[in-house]
Design an enzyme around this catalytic site. Sequence first.
Site, PDB file in Angstrom:
ATOM      1  N   ASN A  86       0.820  -1.208   0.000  1.00 30.21           N
ATOM      2  CA  ASN A  86       0.000   0.000   0.000  1.00 30.21           C
ATOM      3  C   ASN A  86       0.868   1.278   0.000  1.00 30.21           C
ATOM      4  O   ASN A  86       2.031   1.240  -0.383  1.00 30.21           O
ATOM      5  CB  ASN A  86      -1.057   0.006   1.104  1.00 30.21           C
ATOM      6  CG  ASN A  86      -2.318   0.704   0.600  1.00 30.21           C
ATOM      7  OD1 ASN A  86      -2.354   1.937   0.551  1.00 30.21           O
ATOM      8  ND2 ASN A  86      -3.304  -0.050   0.173  1.00 30.21           N
ATOM      9  N   ARG A  87       0.271   2.409   0.415  1.00 30.24           N
ATOM     10  CA  ARG A  87       0.885   3.708   0.103  1.00 30.24           C
ATOM     11  C   ARG A  87       1.736   4.288   1.218  1.00 30.24           C
ATOM     12  O   ARG A  87       1.426   4.109   2.406  1.00 30.24           O
ATOM     13  CB  ARG A  87      -0.227   4.722  -0.248  1.00 30.24           C
ATOM     14  CG  ARG A  87      -0.913   4.386  -1.550  1.00 30.24           C
ATOM     15  CD  ARG A  87      -2.096   5.267  -1.856  1.00 30.24           C
ATOM     16  NE  ARG A  87      -2.668   4.902  -3.155  1.00 30.24           N
ATOM     17  CZ  ARG A  87      -3.473   3.854  -3.361  1.00 30.24           C
ATOM     18  NH1 ARG A  87      -3.821   3.075  -2.352  1.00 30.24           N
ATOM     19  NH2 ARG A  87      -3.918   3.574  -4.566  1.00 30.24           N
ATOM     20  N   HIS A 112       2.863   0.002  -3.078  1.00 30.87           N
ATOM     21  CA  HIS A 112       3.239  -1.406  -3.243  1.00 30.87           C
ATOM     22  C   HIS A 112       4.713  -1.603  -3.605  1.00 30.87           C
ATOM     23  O   HIS A 112       5.042  -2.416  -4.479  1.00 30.87           O
ATOM     24  CB  HIS A 112       2.344  -2.066  -4.298  1.00 30.87           C
ATOM     25  CG  HIS A 112       0.905  -2.220  -3.902  1.00 30.87           C
ATOM     26  ND1 HIS A 112       0.489  -2.291  -2.595  1.00 30.87           N
ATOM     27  CD2 HIS A 112      -0.224  -2.314  -4.652  1.00 30.87           C
ATOM     28  CE1 HIS A 112      -0.831  -2.430  -2.557  1.00 30.87           C
ATOM     29  NE2 HIS A 112      -1.286  -2.437  -3.785  1.00 30.87           N
ATOM     30  N   HIS A 183      -1.533 -10.147  -2.863  1.00 32.44           N
ATOM     31  CA  HIS A 183      -2.522  -9.333  -3.593  1.00 32.44           C
ATOM     32  C   HIS A 183      -3.408 -10.182  -4.513  1.00 32.44           C
ATOM     33  O   HIS A 183      -3.736  -9.764  -5.626  1.00 32.44           O
ATOM     34  CB  HIS A 183      -1.769  -8.255  -4.380  1.00 32.44           C
ATOM     35  CG  HIS A 183      -2.531  -6.996  -4.570  1.00 32.44           C
ATOM     36  ND1 HIS A 183      -3.515  -6.854  -5.516  1.00 32.44           N
ATOM     37  CD2 HIS A 183      -2.465  -5.814  -3.925  1.00 32.44           C
ATOM     38  CE1 HIS A 183      -3.996  -5.626  -5.466  1.00 32.44           C
ATOM     39  NE2 HIS A 183      -3.383  -4.964  -4.499  1.00 32.44           N
ATOM     40  N   TYR A 185      -6.669 -11.568  -6.161  1.00 35.61           N
ATOM     41  CA  TYR A 185      -8.049 -11.125  -6.373  1.00 35.61           C
ATOM     42  C   TYR A 185      -8.916 -12.373  -6.387  1.00 35.61           C
ATOM     43  O   TYR A 185      -8.707 -13.273  -7.214  1.00 35.61           O
ATOM     44  CB  TYR A 185      -8.204 -10.457  -7.736  1.00 35.61           C
ATOM     45  CG  TYR A 185      -7.590  -9.085  -7.875  1.00 35.61           C
ATOM     46  CD1 TYR A 185      -6.212  -8.912  -7.817  1.00 35.61           C
ATOM     47  CD2 TYR A 185      -8.377  -7.973  -8.126  1.00 35.61           C
ATOM     48  CE1 TYR A 185      -5.645  -7.655  -7.981  1.00 35.61           C
ATOM     49  CE2 TYR A 185      -7.813  -6.717  -8.301  1.00 35.61           C
ATOM     50  CZ  TYR A 185      -6.452  -6.568  -8.223  1.00 35.61           C
ATOM     51  OH  TYR A 185      -5.885  -5.335  -8.399  1.00 35.61           O
ATOM     52  N   ASP A 255     -11.774   0.640  -0.790  1.00 36.96           N
ATOM     53  CA  ASP A 255     -10.324   0.514  -0.984  1.00 36.96           C
ATOM     54  C   ASP A 255      -9.673   1.096   0.270  1.00 36.96           C
ATOM     55  O   ASP A 255      -9.024   2.137   0.220  1.00 36.96           O
ATOM     56  CB  ASP A 255      -9.893   1.264  -2.257  1.00 36.96           C
ATOM     57  CG  ASP A 255      -8.437   0.998  -2.616  1.00 36.96           C
ATOM     58  OD1 ASP A 255      -7.775   0.249  -1.863  1.00 36.96           O
ATOM     59  OD2 ASP A 255      -7.967   1.540  -3.623  1.00 36.96           O
ATOM     60  N   GLN A 294      -6.603  -4.663   4.103  1.00 33.12           N
ATOM     61  CA  GLN A 294      -7.063  -3.775   3.041  1.00 33.12           C
ATOM     62  C   GLN A 294      -8.113  -4.541   2.248  1.00 33.12           C
ATOM     63  O   GLN A 294      -7.810  -5.571   1.655  1.00 33.12           O
ATOM     64  CB  GLN A 294      -5.887  -3.398   2.117  1.00 33.12           C
ATOM     65  CG  GLN A 294      -6.214  -2.367   1.052  1.00 33.12           C
ATOM     66  CD  GLN A 294      -6.161  -0.928   1.561  1.00 33.12           C
ATOM     67  OE1 GLN A 294      -5.681  -0.674   2.661  1.00 33.12           O
ATOM     68  NE2 GLN A 294      -6.647   0.012   0.783  1.00 33.12           N
ATOM     69  N   GLU A 322      -6.180  -7.996   1.726  1.00 31.65           N
ATOM     70  CA  GLU A 322      -4.730  -7.912   1.922  1.00 31.65           C
ATOM     71  C   GLU A 322      -4.434  -7.673   3.394  1.00 31.65           C
ATOM     72  O   GLU A 322      -4.660  -6.585   3.904  1.00 31.65           O
ATOM     73  CB  GLU A 322      -4.165  -6.750   1.103  1.00 31.65           C
ATOM     74  CG  GLU A 322      -4.491  -6.808  -0.363  1.00 31.65           C
ATOM     75  CD  GLU A 322      -4.415  -5.424  -1.008  1.00 31.65           C
ATOM     76  OE1 GLU A 322      -3.382  -4.768  -0.910  1.00 31.65           O
ATOM     77  OE2 GLU A 322      -5.429  -4.989  -1.590  1.00 31.65           O
TER      78      GLU A 322
END
Length: 357
Positions: A86-87, A112, A183, A185, A255, A294, A322
């Site tokens: 993440n950020r 990431h 990650h 999906y 998100d 997340q 996540e």
Amino acid sequence: MSLAGVLTCSAEVETSDFDDIKLYTLRNKAGTTVKVTNYGATVTSMVTADRQGNMADIALGYNDVSGYMNAVDKPYLGAIVGRYGNRIAKGEFNIDGIDYKLATNNDANHLHGGVIGFDKVVWDAKVVGSNSVAFHYLAKDGEEGYPGNLDINVTYTLTEANELKIDYLATTDKKTPVNLTNHTYFNLKGEGEGSILDHQLMINAKGFTPVDSGLIPTGEITPVSGTPFDFTSAKAIGRDIGEKNQQLEYGLGYDHNWVLNKGEKDEQLTLAATLYEQSSGRFMEVFTEEPGIQFYCGNFLAGNLKGKSGKTYVHRGGLCLETQHYPDSPNQSTFPNTILNPGEKYKTTTVYKFSTK
Ligand code: BGC
């Protein structure tokens, strides 16, 4: 090169046209198979039974390595992300008075792990026993701007209890932020089988970390009660997603990072989330030692990506759960610590358990 293939025993290896890139298949007695490649330590497929015993691949992915290498819209399908998942705001943080500047790859922010994160490197791989594959990567001091040589081991194990267990272990020679996650999906109907808005999700969290318009946490922890972010009881993901809510606008849907309810000891394996899809009966439980999760509902899947079986991945055609420390923790003094010191071990486990109802 194709990432599909016929294999014959529990943990097996398929080689590719790229000499150092391999595909491993884990298989258990229930017939569940999980495929992982050492490109990005990525999960490329998870085939599980529905309530009738029909098998389907519930993980989104490409069918060749070039799909992963050339992913234009960078959805990080199935990959291990890091050094920091993440950020990190503006790609900046300070440790002991030293300012560090990371690669920025998400507007002004770092996402990431940067331009070439752990999802885009080739890991060493070793089959361990009959049902585990251990990946190893040494991230160099200065890579993407991070301090310290970080030595990382990620081990995937498929158990006879129908769990995919991910063990993370890392050590460093300089203080550095670390936040690793997977990650994948998920679409419990099967990859390419439409949207996930009808999946029933429970997140074991009373609070979440609200973000600004750049998806950077404000530093607050907001109670989910009375908001569309309340998943304390299972509900359809699509139920409240259309509500007028600034956080949903910023995320273009869900998100966000949820603050998991933990027991007395913070770092124990506890239930983080459950996911259920009614038509197939597939049920998945997520357990983690991490303090956050997340939940990203595939808002950036735009319907322009063809998956491994040739089907298009529609908007919200997969969702990620996540497990992680909170985004931007290196800049948020009230969030749990993410700085790893030399001599310490970063050690954490997450489990995805598959069943039907
Ligand atoms: C992030 C999203 C991002 C997605 C794919 C998620 O973990 O939270 O904002 O778009 O990964 O990059």
